[in-house]
Scaffold this active site. Structure first.
Site, mmCIF file in Angstrom:
data_model
loop_
_atom_site.group_PDB
_atom_site.id
_atom_site.type_symbol
_atom_site.label_atom_id
_atom_site.label_comp_id
_atom_site.label_asym_id
_atom_site.label_seq_id
_atom_site.Cartn_x
_atom_site.Cartn_y
_atom_site.Cartn_z
ATOM 1 N N HIS A 63 0.808 -1.227 0.000
ATOM 2 C CA HIS A 63 0.000 0.000 0.000
ATOM 3 C C HIS A 63 0.840 1.275 0.000
ATOM 4 O O HIS A 63 0.291 2.375 0.110
ATOM 5 C CB HIS A 63 -0.910 0.030 1.228
ATOM 6 N N LYS A 76 -8.063 13.876 4.689
ATOM 7 C CA LYS A 76 -7.158 12.717 4.691
ATOM 8 C C LYS A 76 -6.113 12.931 5.775
ATOM 9 O O LYS A 76 -6.001 14.009 6.341
ATOM 10 C CB LYS A 76 -6.467 12.565 3.311
ATOM 11 N N ARG A 77 -5.308 11.926 6.073
ATOM 12 C CA ARG A 77 -4.236 12.087 7.057
ATOM 13 C C ARG A 77 -3.331 13.210 6.592
ATOM 14 O O ARG A 77 -3.198 13.470 5.388
ATOM 15 C CB ARG A 77 -3.457 10.776 7.199
ATOM 16 N N LYS A 132 1.039 14.386 0.869
ATOM 17 C CA LYS A 132 -0.354 14.713 0.486
ATOM 18 C C LYS A 132 -0.500 16.226 0.284
ATOM 19 O O LYS A 132 -1.485 16.692 -0.259
ATOM 20 C CB LYS A 132 -1.297 14.179 1.560
ATOM 21 N N THR A 153 -8.485 6.563 -1.705
ATOM 22 C CA THR A 153 -9.849 6.031 -1.799
ATOM 23 C C THR A 153 -10.855 7.140 -1.529
ATOM 24 O O THR A 153 -11.969 7.137 -2.029
ATOM 25 C CB THR A 153 -10.045 4.869 -0.794
ATOM 26 N N LYS A 178 -14.591 8.189 -3.329
ATOM 27 C CA LYS A 178 -15.827 8.487 -2.603
ATOM 28 C C LYS A 178 -16.364 9.863 -3.021
ATOM 29 O O LYS A 178 -17.560 10.030 -3.263
ATOM 30 C CB LYS A 178 -15.559 8.457 -1.095
HETATM 31 C C1 26W Z 1 4.486 0.819 9.862
HETATM 32 C C2 26W Z 1 3.581 1.987 9.911
HETATM 33 C C3 26W Z 1 2.595 2.007 8.768
HETATM 34 C C4 26W Z 1 1.223 1.884 9.026
HETATM 35 C C5 26W Z 1 0.328 1.917 7.957
HETATM 36 C C6 26W Z 1 3.055 2.141 7.482
HETATM 37 C C7 26W Z 1 2.149 2.167 6.405
HETATM 38 C C8 26W Z 1 0.805 2.047 6.671
HETATM 39 C C9 26W Z 1 -0.211 2.034 5.564
HETATM 40 C C10 26W Z 1 0.255 1.203 4.437
HETATM 41 C C11 26W Z 1 -0.435 3.397 5.083
HETATM 42 C C12 26W Z 1 -1.716 3.492 4.265
HETATM 43 O O1 26W Z 1 -2.771 3.582 4.810
HETATM 44 N N1 26W Z 1 -1.546 3.503 2.937
HETATM 45 C C13 26W Z 1 -2.664 3.895 2.108
HETATM 46 O O2 26W Z 1 -3.365 2.718 1.708
HETATM 47 C C14 26W Z 1 -4.528 3.051 0.945
HETATM 48 C C15 26W Z 1 -5.292 1.772 0.651
HETATM 49 O O3 26W Z 1 -4.635 1.011 -0.306
HETATM 50 C C16 26W Z 1 -4.166 3.820 -0.338
HETATM 51 O O4 26W Z 1 -5.339 4.179 -0.995
HETATM 52 C C17 26W Z 1 -3.335 5.050 0.002
HETATM 53 O O5 26W Z 1 -2.873 5.660 -1.178
HETATM 54 C C18 26W Z 1 -2.161 4.673 0.873
HETATM 55 O O6 26W Z 1 -1.449 5.814 1.327
#
Ligand code: 26W
Length: 803
Positions: free
Chosen positions: A361, A540-541, A546, A648, A652
């Site tokens: 992701h 978004k975060r 971003k 995503t 929406k």
């Molecule tokens: C290790 C800490 C950590 C925690 C969560 C690293 C990375 C993440 C996630 C992968 C971050 C995340 O939420 N990525 C998002 O995933 C979405 C679903 O596929 C995408 O639509 C977003 O572009 C992406 O930033």
């Protein structure tokens, strides 16, 4: 909340009266409350139990059918499930919304007020967690036998509030009240170990953990559209084997007596609030192993109850790794098969790989998990041995390989996931190509068939049918109800968009949503916004890639332009921001502070505020998104190209008739392809151009020199125009954007600023704007998570619908 389907699967038809009676009986016999003294909480609980009763039938029927057919099951392993509220989702999926509204009305209650009394299940950070929740709902809607596995955090994502414009985090307490949607499963408990040592006796490895904790299951039914099927989300809670040390207690050591329980609970106590930075904390690795190991034991226990030939495992079990967070599943499954069940090592690896597939992701280097070998070997000594052997076997097979799992003293979980998966997928077409060219280029060279794309999707039940009643009613009135289950039917709207009749109603639905949202802003935040102004949302975060700081700098430039020419024919706009920053992410927190400081100045500015307002809504979560999205006109998807894996929220917002201003990044590319370039405001560099631009020395300085509007906006920030009394407050932000500017805010500014002017001009032709918005709705059907899950089922899992 609209039309009912009276005839409910699996149970007798139910109308408002019958539902009212069920609610009343739960109030009396489950809550033990007399209606005369019942609180909103009591009514919510009673309604939830009454609705839950109707879910349970479909749930049992689904489970029985799966066993009866010996069907293959999909197991979705995720550290995060950003579920939000469940009552309204259940009412809509069961077609009970109107009956509930009438039943509560009879008691003098308003359904939406009761619905909003439910705390969000905020068991996730952002995109990854919400995607997992949308996927579970689509798996049930498609009737695919599946289970979600995760952690039952006692505290979800922190609650955000602002003090003097700064983010303040407070613990989230979703479980401080009874949670009506879960069932405790004391019989589903597994003991899991950590640490210790490995004994090798006549070729066998025996792991002797130093620490043992119990995982107990809590099940939540996930109902699908029209209540035809329901799967289970099983969340694990950590418990001590011996929670209370009576000996210590008797010696007056009260802390000591409670220590075992407190220590064990820590594992499922709280969600890590980082969504892009691998903190490498021991507790995080313990959490990852805890839920993964408990889930694998549960999966094998279920398999054993139906099959006695382990060779069948890949035919009956499909395990999806939601990013690398459950990657330990590879070595742990090998350990369970080889160490505990005597399967030959390479056969165990082959069987495990036959079950596992992995979704990536993010390409952000800091988000790719790489654990220190020391920490890893200390916590998981046997897994370390197995990983080393897997890595060596691969090196032997591919001597010219460049990538490895064990690298410079770290255990690279991306490489481990890749080597232990039969398929690896990205989450948008662009992201998947970039994966092949960057993070996994070497492994892609060695295993060219393994990486495939699965572009994300969102569930139309929550993100259109439920959150946008005004538009949903119009859609159903115009093309029938089929779209809820087959979203690409929205394309049937196309012939009507050009003409008269439909488009007026479409615009009216949006305006109604904006009015409702405006009233809510007024009630909650004492804000006055004009529903005819453009509602421009970036939700978004908070993260540098971003580029919320690009949006606020452009807002300042617009503000300065209005000051230059106050009588100009400006397009009124409300810039809506919402999003949390990881508590340790200083730069992101500065961006939040800056946006709030700019909002304070602009909203008080008598000259400009009728044309430009800025609001930063606190505590962004699923429920707030459900309020903002139906009321949005413009969707800000302005990440540096190559950085947002998919997005995503972009889907929406487009589905709900917001036009996108965005870069060619993530799924923006595919949204633009589907809705038409003429219905999308594109700006900025491509991913390739971004890489080239970074090579240019002083790229930011050059951009600033060539764009006076940017220089002026930066100067205002630098000089403390928005931080009276602390001029240097944003020196860091200004120096970053004027200097290293890794995310190319300066270099993309001119293109963005110019495009925003185009957007303002376009908005002035409300009829043309409404048509562009309607084309976005009509052509966004492909972004349903039903389509995505259908493709995972056929292209990765080999799973079939039992509906
Ligand atoms: C290790 C800490 C950590 C925690 C969560 C690293 C990375 C993440 C996630 C992968 C971050 C995340 O939420 N990525 C998002 O995933 C979405 C679903 O596929 C995408 O639509 C977003 O572009 C992406 O930033």
């Amino acid at each position: 909340m609209t039309t009912e389907f009276r005839h409910f699967n699996g149970g007798e038809p139910i109308d408002a009266e019958a539902l009212g009676a069920a609610v009343q009986s739960h109030l009396t016999y489950t809550l033990g409350k007399d209606a005369a003294h019942a609180t909103r909480y009591d009514w919510r609980m009673a309604l939830s139990y009454a609705v839950r009763d109707r879910i349970t039938d479909a749930w049992f029927a689904a489970t029985r059918k799966t066993y009866a057919e010996g069907a293959k099951r999909v197991y979705y392993l995720s550290m995060e499930f950003l579920i939000g509220r469940l009552l309204e989702d259940a009412l809509v999926n069961l077609g009970l919304a109107d009956a509930a509204e009438a039943a509560l009305k009879a008691q003098g209650l308003n359904l939406m007020e009761v619905v909003c009394d439910e705390p969000d299940a905020a068991l996730g950070n952002g995109g990854l967690g919400r995607l997992a929740a949308c996927f579970l709902e689509s798996l049930s809607t498609l009737g695919c036998p599946a289970m979600g596995y995760g952690i039952r955090y006692e505290h979800g994502l922190f609650r955000q509030s602002f003090e003097d414009g700064r983010q303040v985090e407070r613990p989230e307490h979703w479980l401080s009240q009874q949670h009506p949607w879960e069932f405790e499963r004391p019989e589903a408990r597994f003991r899991l170990g950590f640490g210790g040592h490995v004994e090798h006796v006549d070729g066998r490895a025996i792991w002797h953990p130093a620490e043992v904790v119990e995982a107990e299951a809590y099940d939540t039914p996930i109902i699908g559209w029209e209540g035809k099927w329901a799967n289970t989300l099983r969340l694990w809670s950590a418990k001590a084997v011996h929670p209370f040390d009576l000996g210590r207690f008797n010696h007056g050591d009260f802390y000591g007596a409670a220590e075992p329980e407190a220590l064990a609970r820590t594992i499922s106590r709280v969600l890590y609030p980082d969504d892009t930075t691998d903190e490498g904390k021991t507790l995080r690795l313990k959490q990852e192993f805890f839920f993964t190991a408990a889930s694998l034991r549960d999966i094998l226990r279920r398999f054993d109850s139906e099959h006695d030939d382990l060779a069948l495992l890949p035919q009956k079990v499909a395990i999806q790794l939601n990013d690398t967070h459950p990657a330990i599943a590879g070595p742990e499954l090998v350990r369970l098969l080889h160490d505990e069940r005597g399967v030959e090592f390479h056969e165990a690896v082959r069987l495990a790989r036959g079950c596992l597939s992995y979704t990536n992701h993010t390409l952000l280097p800091e988000a790719l998990e790489a654990w220190g070998e020391g920490l890893f070997a200390h916590l998981l000594p046997r897994h370390m041995e197995i990983i080393r052997r897997i890595d060596e076997d691969h090196a032997a097979q591919y001597p010219d390989r460049a990538s490895r799992i064990l690298d410079h003293g770290t255990v690279r979980m991306g490489e481990l996931s890749f080597l232990m998966a039969h398929h690896v997928n990205g989450v948008s077409a662009l992201h998947t190509e970039l994966m092949k060219e960057t993070v996994f280029s070497d492994l892609h060279r060695l295993h060219p068939e393994r990486i495939i794309n699965q572009t994300n999707g969102v569930t139309p039940r929550r993100w259109l049918k439920s959150c946008n009643g005004a538009l949903s009613d119009l859609l159903t009135e115009t093309i029938g109800t089929g779209w809820v289950r087959d979203l690409e039917q929205l394309s049937r709207l196309e012939p009507m968009i050009g003409g008269a009749g439909f488009i007026e109603k479409y615009a009216a639905a949006k305006r109604e949503n904006k009015t409702v949202f405006g009233n809510w802003l007024n009630e909650e935040f004492n804000l006055n916004v004009d529903p005819d102004a453009m509602f421009d949302a970036q939700i978004k975060r908070i993260h540098e890639y971003k580029r919320q700081h690009l949006a606020i700098l452009q807002t300042i430039a617009d503000w300065q332009a209005i000051h230059d020419n106050p009588n100009g024919d400006w397009t009124p706009r409300v810039r809506i921001f919402a999003g949390k920053a990881a508590p340790g992410y200083v730069f992101a927190k500065e961006i939040i502070h800056l946006i709030n400081d700019v909002a304070a100045v602009l909203n008080a500015d008598k000259v400009t505020r009728e044309y430009l307002q800025v609001v930063f809504l606190p505590n962004y979560n699923v429920s707030l998104a459900e309020r903002i999205i139906p009321a949005s006109d413009l969707s800000e998807q302005i990440s540096t190209a190559g950085k947002e894996a998919s997005g995503t929220g972009n889907m929406k917002l487009a589905l709900n008739g917001a036009l996108t201003i965005g870069t060619l990044d993530g799924a923006n590319v595919e949204i633009r392809e589907h809705v038409g370039a003429e219905n999308f405001f594109l700006f900025g560099m491509t991913a390739q151009e971004v890489v080239a631009r970074r090579e240019i020395d002083g790229h930011a300085g050059r951009a600033i020199a060539e764009c006076p509007a940017l220089g002026r906006a930066l100067e205002a920030v630098r000089s403390g125009r928005f931080s009276a009394g602390e001029p240097d407050r944003y020196r860091g932000v200004v120096e970053n954007v004027s200097g290293p500017d890794y995310f190319l805010v300066a270099s993309d500014f001119a293109s963005y600023h110019a495009k925003q002017a185009e957007v303002s001009a376009a908005y002035r032709d409300r009829d043309a704007w409404a048509r562009m918005a309607a084309y976005n709705t009509a052509r966004s059907g492909w972004f349903s998570s039903d389509r995505t899950i259908g493709d995972y089922m056929s292209q990765i899992w080999g799973a079939k619908s039992l509906l």
